[in-house]
Design a protein around this motif. Structure first.
Motif, PDB file in Angstrom:
ATOM      1  N   VAL A 141       0.310  -2.409 -28.811  1.00 24.06           N
ATOM      2  CA  VAL A 141      -0.396  -2.967 -29.968  1.00 24.06           C
ATOM      3  C   VAL A 141       0.454  -4.071 -30.604  1.00 24.06           C
ATOM      4  N   PRO A 142      -0.090  -5.279 -30.807  1.00 24.33           N
ATOM      5  CA  PRO A 142       0.672  -6.351 -31.468  1.00 24.33           C
ATOM      6  C   PRO A 142       1.033  -5.977 -32.899  1.00 24.33           C
ATOM      7  N   SER A 143       2.160  -6.507 -33.356  1.00 22.83           N
ATOM      8  CA  SER A 143       2.645  -6.146 -34.688  1.00 22.83           C
ATOM      9  C   SER A 143       1.698  -6.618 -35.790  1.00 22.83           C
ATOM     10  N   PHE A 144       1.033  -7.773 -35.592  1.00 18.65           N
ATOM     11  CA  PHE A 144       0.137  -8.247 -36.657  1.00 18.65           C
ATOM     12  C   PHE A 144      -1.079  -7.329 -36.781  1.00 18.65           C
ATOM     13  N   TRP A 145      -1.552  -6.763 -35.651  1.00 18.73           N
ATOM     14  CA  TRP A 145      -2.676  -5.833 -35.700  1.00 18.73           C
ATOM     15  C   TRP A 145      -2.247  -4.515 -36.345  1.00 18.73           C
ATOM     16  N   THR A 146      -1.034  -4.066 -36.016  1.00 13.86           N
ATOM     17  CA  THR A 146      -0.492  -2.878 -36.682  1.00 13.86           C
ATOM     18  C   THR A 146      -0.371  -3.111 -38.181  1.00 13.86           C
ATOM     19  N   GLY A 147       0.044  -4.322 -38.553  1.00 13.02           N
ATOM     20  CA  GLY A 147       0.150  -4.642 -39.979  1.00 13.02           C
ATOM     21  C   GLY A 147      -1.185  -4.567 -40.684  1.00 13.02           C
ATOM     22  N   ILE A 148      -2.248  -5.038 -40.039  1.00 13.97           N
ATOM     23  CA  ILE A 148      -3.587  -4.966 -40.638  1.00 13.97           C
ATOM     24  C   ILE A 148      -4.026  -3.507 -40.791  1.00 13.97           C
ATOM     25  N   LEU A 149      -3.764  -2.676 -39.770  1.00 15.03           N
ATOM     26  CA  LEU A 149      -4.121  -1.256 -39.855  1.00 15.03           C
ATOM     27  C   LEU A 149      -3.365  -0.557 -40.984  1.00 15.03           C
ATOM     28  N   LEU A 150      -2.086  -0.904 -41.148  1.00 18.23           N
ATOM     29  CA  LEU A 150      -1.300  -0.296 -42.227  1.00 18.23           C
ATOM     30  C   LEU A 150      -1.841  -0.716 -43.597  1.00 18.23           C
ATOM     31  N   ILE A 151      -2.293  -1.963 -43.708  1.00 12.48           N
ATOM     32  CA  ILE A 151      -2.890  -2.419 -44.971  1.00 12.48           C
ATOM     33  C   ILE A 151      -4.156  -1.627 -45.276  1.00 12.48           C
ATOM     34  N   LEU A 152      -5.010  -1.446 -44.270  1.00  8.06           N
ATOM     35  CA  LEU A 152      -6.268  -0.728 -44.475  1.00  8.06           C
ATOM     36  C   LEU A 152      -6.021   0.728 -44.863  1.00  8.06           C
ATOM     37  N   LEU A 153      -5.050   1.373 -44.200  1.00  8.14           N
ATOM     38  CA  LEU A 153      -4.828   2.802 -44.434  1.00  8.14           C
ATOM     39  C   LEU A 153      -4.045   3.064 -45.711  1.00  8.14           C
ATOM     40  N   PHE A 154      -2.828   2.489 -45.785  1.00  5.73           N
ATOM     41  CA  PHE A 154      -1.925   2.834 -46.888  1.00  5.73           C
ATOM     42  C   PHE A 154      -2.081   1.923 -48.109  1.00  5.73           C
ATOM     43  N   GLY A 155      -2.642   0.729 -47.898  1.00  9.04           N
ATOM     44  CA  GLY A 155      -2.792  -0.174 -49.029  1.00  9.04           C
ATOM     45  C   GLY A 155      -4.139  -0.096 -49.706  1.00  9.04           C
ATOM     46  N   LEU A 156      -5.233  -0.157 -48.920  1.00  8.13           N
ATOM     47  CA  LEU A 156      -6.568  -0.197 -49.504  1.00  8.13           C
ATOM     48  C   LEU A 156      -7.219   1.176 -49.621  1.00  8.13           C
ATOM     49  N   THR A 157      -6.966   2.075 -48.656  1.00 12.76           N
ATOM     50  CA  THR A 157      -7.598   3.400 -48.688  1.00 12.76           C
ATOM     51  C   THR A 157      -6.800   4.378 -49.545  1.00 12.76           C
ATOM     52  N   LEU A 175       9.445  -1.817 -56.926  1.00 17.78           N
ATOM     53  CA  LEU A 175       8.232  -2.545 -56.567  1.00 17.78           C
ATOM     54  C   LEU A 175       8.476  -3.488 -55.390  1.00 17.78           C
ATOM     55  N   ALA A 176       9.680  -4.043 -55.311  1.00 21.25           N
ATOM     56  CA  ALA A 176      10.014  -4.908 -54.172  1.00 21.25           C
ATOM     57  C   ALA A 176       9.994  -4.107 -52.874  1.00 21.25           C
ATOM     58  N   PHE A 177      10.525  -2.888 -52.923  1.00 23.04           N
ATOM     59  CA  PHE A 177      10.500  -2.029 -51.725  1.00 23.04           C
ATOM     60  C   PHE A 177       9.065  -1.687 -51.341  1.00 23.04           C
ATOM     61  N   LYS A 178       8.237  -1.375 -52.312  1.00 15.82           N
ATOM     62  CA  LYS A 178       6.847  -1.009 -52.024  1.00 15.82           C
ATOM     63  C   LYS A 178       6.059  -2.193 -51.461  1.00 15.82           C
ATOM     64  N   SER A 179       6.427  -3.405 -51.830  1.00 15.27           N
ATOM     65  CA  SER A 179       5.722  -4.577 -51.320  1.00 15.27           C
ATOM     66  C   SER A 179       6.270  -5.042 -49.975  1.00 15.27           C
ATOM     67  N   THR A 180       7.402  -4.479 -49.537  1.00 15.93           N
ATOM     68  CA  THR A 180       8.046  -4.922 -48.298  1.00 15.93           C
ATOM     69  C   THR A 180       8.020  -3.875 -47.204  1.00 15.93           C
ATOM     70  N   VAL A 181       7.875  -2.605 -47.567  1.00 22.58           N
ATOM     71  CA  VAL A 181       8.047  -1.544 -46.577  1.00 22.58           C
ATOM     72  C   VAL A 181       6.946  -1.555 -45.517  1.00 22.58           C
ATOM     73  N   LEU A 182       5.707  -1.859 -45.884  1.00 23.34           N
ATOM     74  CA  LEU A 182       4.622  -1.888 -44.890  1.00 23.34           C
ATOM     75  C   LEU A 182       4.831  -2.989 -43.847  1.00 23.34           C
ATOM     76  N   PRO A 183       5.092  -4.244 -44.253  1.00 25.69           N
ATOM     77  CA  PRO A 183       5.379  -5.244 -43.218  1.00 25.69           C
ATOM     78  C   PRO A 183       6.624  -4.918 -42.400  1.00 25.69           C
ATOM     79  N   ALA A 184       7.607  -4.261 -43.023  1.00 22.88           N
ATOM     80  CA  ALA A 184       8.796  -3.872 -42.261  1.00 22.88           C
ATOM     81  C   ALA A 184       8.440  -2.841 -41.193  1.00 22.88           C
ATOM     82  N   PHE A 185       7.585  -1.885 -41.534  1.00 26.64           N
ATOM     83  CA  PHE A 185       7.142  -0.902 -40.537  1.00 26.64           C
ATOM     84  C   PHE A 185       6.338  -1.574 -39.425  1.00 26.64           C
ATOM     85  N   ALA A 186       5.497  -2.532 -39.782  1.00 28.14           N
ATOM     86  CA  ALA A 186       4.720  -3.247 -38.766  1.00 28.14           C
ATOM     87  C   ALA A 186       5.635  -3.980 -37.789  1.00 28.14           C
TER      88      ALA A 186
END
Length: 312
Positions: A141-157, A175-186
């Motif tokens: 799975v490409p990292s950008f697609w993983t990033g979108i899935l993480l946004i949908l699950l942990f950010g919007l849902t 707040l900086a950690f919370k705004s950076t951790v999802l892209p870091a995981f992706a």
């Protein structure tokens, strides 16, 4: 001393090679920076005056020599698009990309090492099969697609993390950690898969060595054999992979920053390329190359600490 001298010389030659390629490629690409700045309505006299001001009317070797001499003292010139010093633009965006890359690298190491050990100790068992399936997913799975899935699950849902908003670390670290951790995981997920596979293979190779059988015959516990002997010997190729992965993380962060709208190198580099802002592009590429080769230089030095055969 020769070891360090050779490594430093290799580092400098690599950066010089990147500088030559970047300079040459940007001059070969069709288009005129002066025309891009002035617009299609500019007259030939206006274009000629701006080319003289930018120095693009001089011979290429002379342009390269002047630019390389200035870059050696971190003077990359003036941005054509933003009319600001290139170094100040890089300094304003670089902390975002660097913290994202370091966080992704930390997540990779902290996650991949235990999983690699688990897979090696459970060879052929359920745990090994599950880890192998997860690594297959991480590689596929490409990292950008993983990033979108993480946004949908942990950010919007679930709304556990903020998305599309960046908070500087100096303002609010939490707040900086919370705004950076999802892209870091992706960024980290595909790198975790690579490191787990390398570590598993390296540990299985070490487990077949004679010293492991000797340690078992002496009555050493499995925990002592795995962590004091096998893991240390297996980490040598893994350290190489981690050094290479850091460059891949930096490259991947340019895409992930667009997905999460982070004000890092990604948007700045895309804007610079689109506007043929060659001083800015050259400066950014050279800085990235310097960071990558410096990380690999540190990896080379770590070999001497990890392997006495290399040290002596």
């Amino acid at each position: 001393m020769n070891f360090y001298a050779r490594r430093i010389l290799t580092l400098l030659l690599t950066v010089l090679f990147v500088a030559v390629i970047t300079f040459a490629v940007f001059r070969i690409v069709p288009g005129n920076p002066a025309l891009a700045i002035l617009g299609p309505e500019a007259t030939n006299d206006q274009i000629a005056r701006l080319e003289a001001e930018l120095g693009t009317d001089r011979p290429l070797p002379e342009q390269f020599a002047d630019w390389l001499g200035s870059a050696a003292v971190l003077d990359f010139g003036q941005s054509l698009r933003f009319s600001e010093p290139v170094l100040s633009l890089i300094a304003s965006r670089f902390p975002v990309t660097l913290t994202l890359a370091l966080l992704a690298l930390g997540i990779t190491v902290i996650t991949a090492v235990p999983l690699g050990i688990l897979a090696a100790r459970s060879r052929g068992k359920l745990a090994d099969i599950v880890v192998s399936l997860c690594t297959q997913f991480g590689l596929a799975v490409p990292s950008f697609w993983t990033g979108i899935l993480l946004i949908l699950l942990f950010g919007l849902t679930l709304k556990w993390f903020s998305v599309s908003t960046y908070v500087p670390w100096t303002d609010n670290p939490l707040l900086a950690f919370k705004s950076t951790v999802l892209p870091a995981f992706a960024l980290a997920i595909p790198q975790i898969a690579v490191v787990v596979r390398y570590l598993r293979t390296a540990m299985l190779d070490q487990l077949s060595q004679d010293y492991v059988r000797t340690a078992k015959s002496k009555g050493l516990s499995d925990r002592s054999i795995y962590y004091r002997h096998v893991l240390k010997n297996a980490l040598l190729p893994v350290v190489t992979v981690v050094g290479i992965n850091f460059g891949e993380i930096l490259a991947g962060s340019l895409v992930i920053e667009q997905v999460y709208t982070l004000p890092g190198f990604g948007s700045l580099l895309i804007t610079a390329i689109g506007n043929r802002d060659y001083p800015l592009v050259q400066g950014m590429v050279l800085i990235i190359a310097l960071i990558v080769v410096s990380v690999n230089f540190v990896v080379d030095l770590s070999y001497r600490w990890m392997d006495p055969k290399i040290r002596y």
